[in-house]
Scaffold this motif. Structure first.
Motif, PDB file in Angstrom:
ATOM      1  N   PRO A 190       0.812  -1.226   0.000  1.00  0.00           N
ATOM      2  CA  PRO A 190       0.000   0.000   0.000  1.00  0.00           C
ATOM      3  C   PRO A 190       0.840   1.269   0.000  1.00  0.00           C
ATOM      4  O   PRO A 190       0.478   2.260  -0.644  1.00  0.00           O
ATOM      5  CB  PRO A 190      -0.820  -0.124   1.296  1.00  0.00           C
ATOM      6  N   MET A 191       1.978   1.238   0.711  1.00  0.00           N
ATOM      7  CA  MET A 191       2.842   2.418   0.756  1.00  0.00           C
ATOM      8  C   MET A 191       3.426   2.718  -0.616  1.00  0.00           C
ATOM      9  O   MET A 191       3.381   3.863  -1.080  1.00  0.00           O
ATOM     10  CB  MET A 191       3.965   2.194   1.768  1.00  0.00           C
ATOM     11  N   PHE A 192       3.965   1.684  -1.287  1.00  0.00           N
ATOM     12  CA  PHE A 192       4.550   1.897  -2.609  1.00  0.00           C
ATOM     13  C   PHE A 192       3.485   2.301  -3.632  1.00  0.00           C
ATOM     14  O   PHE A 192       3.756   3.095  -4.535  1.00  0.00           O
ATOM     15  CB  PHE A 192       5.276   0.640  -3.082  1.00  0.00           C
ATOM     16  N   THR A 193       2.281   1.771  -3.496  1.00  0.00           N
ATOM     17  CA  THR A 193       1.192   2.124  -4.407  1.00  0.00           C
ATOM     18  C   THR A 193       0.816   3.591  -4.246  1.00  0.00           C
ATOM     19  O   THR A 193       0.552   4.290  -5.226  1.00  0.00           O
ATOM     20  CB  THR A 193      -0.036   1.230  -4.147  1.00  0.00           C
ATOM     21  N   ALA A 194       0.802   4.060  -3.006  1.00  0.00           N
ATOM     22  CA  ALA A 194       0.416   5.441  -2.727  1.00  0.00           C
ATOM     23  C   ALA A 194       1.407   6.453  -3.294  1.00  0.00           C
ATOM     24  O   ALA A 194       1.029   7.579  -3.644  1.00  0.00           O
ATOM     25  CB  ALA A 194       0.254   5.647  -1.231  1.00  0.00           C
ATOM     26  N   ILE A 195       2.687   6.063  -3.403  1.00  0.00           N
ATOM     27  CA  ILE A 195       3.708   7.013  -3.852  1.00  0.00           C
ATOM     28  C   ILE A 195       4.291   6.645  -5.219  1.00  0.00           C
ATOM     29  O   ILE A 195       5.337   7.153  -5.600  1.00  0.00           O
ATOM     30  CB  ILE A 195       4.854   7.111  -2.815  1.00  0.00           C
ATOM     31  N   ARG A 196       3.606   5.754  -5.967  1.00  0.00           N
ATOM     32  CA  ARG A 196       4.189   5.251  -7.204  1.00  0.00           C
ATOM     33  C   ARG A 196       4.381   6.327  -8.262  1.00  0.00           C
ATOM     34  O   ARG A 196       5.232   6.188  -9.139  1.00  0.00           O
ATOM     35  CB  ARG A 196       3.334   4.113  -7.769  1.00  0.00           C
TER      36      ARG A 196
END
Length: 280
Positions: free
Chosen positions: A63-69
């Motif tokens: 979720p973290m990487f998806t939010a800042i992709r």
């Protein structure tokens, strides 16, 4: 898109689960159920380490990487920082468990399972390599590379079978080292993928690995000296582990402080700061 993503994700999970089951399946067929028991005790103990120290973090990384992709630079920085923090924690713990593997196996399963000690130690070696890329899947998935990851798992499935089949004829230890070699190959492939698809510099990655090797080296030396000292005295395995654990925690904290490691700077130092402000 959602159906396609789900299909590839399920496929990758099924293939990986099948690959992880191959060692036990072929061991049972070629060496017998006694060897399966030894293998499973060593591997399951190593998996416990992974569950405790890594899987909890992986629950939030995707979720973290998806939010800042959309912010590629920030994604790269956060990924490398996360790898640095994880290695600074997990590598010393793996060293501690590897050096004290005989005590740990005895305490957990009894002296009848001491043959699982070298299995555990080699499994920890493989886990130390896997820890370097444990978040790579989440980063690549968040950037829409799930199909590529699924194809990679499909390629590795027959490799697992071939490596295990030929190496197990030389014994369980040889088979475990063949799995470590496959993990090393996977690490090199992921390093290439992360560099070419996400833009993570290989030099920055290797710098983090070297830094954490330097952090772990004095800890390993201390643990070896302590293990030698405790082994020469008539102390029970349980109390050996208790004494070693306390000494390890102190040396690890001192090491991350002296090295100004990311764990100390981003996790421990803010906690200390909040504690001091709360007192005042």
């Amino acid at each position: 898109y959602i159906w396609s993503y789900s299909s590839y994700s399920v496929l990758a999970s099924l293939v990986r689960y099948t690959a992880q089951s191959i060692p036990e399946l072929l061991t049972g067929k070629m060496l017998g159920m006694a060897s399966v028991g030894i293998l499973s005790k060593g591997r399951s103990t190593a998996n416990m380490v992974s569950q405790v120290f890594i899987h909890g973090m992986k629950a939030v990384t995707f979720p973290m990487f998806t939010a800042i992709r959309e912010d590629k630079k920030h994604s790269r920085e956060q990924y490398l920082k996360l790898v640095d923090i994880t290695l600074g924690l997990v590598w010393p713990v793996l060293l501690f468990i590897g050096i004290n593997a005989e005590y740990i196996i005895t305490v957990l399963f009894g002296k009848n399972w001491l043959e699982a000690t070298p299995i555990l130690q080699v499994a920890l070696l493989g886990l130390s390599i896997w820890t370097c890329i444990t978040y790579a899947d989440d980063l690549l998935k968040s950037n829409g590379r799930i199909a590529l990851l699924s194809k990679l798992e499909i390629i590795f499935l027959p490799l697992y079978a071939v490596f295990v089949y030929f190496s197990i004829q030389f014994g369980l230890i040889a088979m475990m080292f063949s799995l470590v070699s496959l993990t090393a190959i996977r690490f090199l492939i992921y390093l290439f993928l992360l560099s070419n698809t996400i833009g993570i510099p290989k030099k920055a990655y290797l710098y983090i690995l070297l830094k954490n090797l330097l952090l772990s080296a004095p800890i390993a030396l201390f643990l070896l000296v302590l293990f030698s000292y405790l082994s020469s005295h008539n102390i029970t395995n349980f109390f050996n582990l208790v004494i070693s654990s306390i000494a390890f925690a102190v040396v690890w904290l001192l090491s991350i402080f002296l090295f100004k490691h990311a764990i100390f700077m981003t996790v421990i130092q803010p906690i200390i700061g909040k504690f001091i402000r709360g007192k005042t």
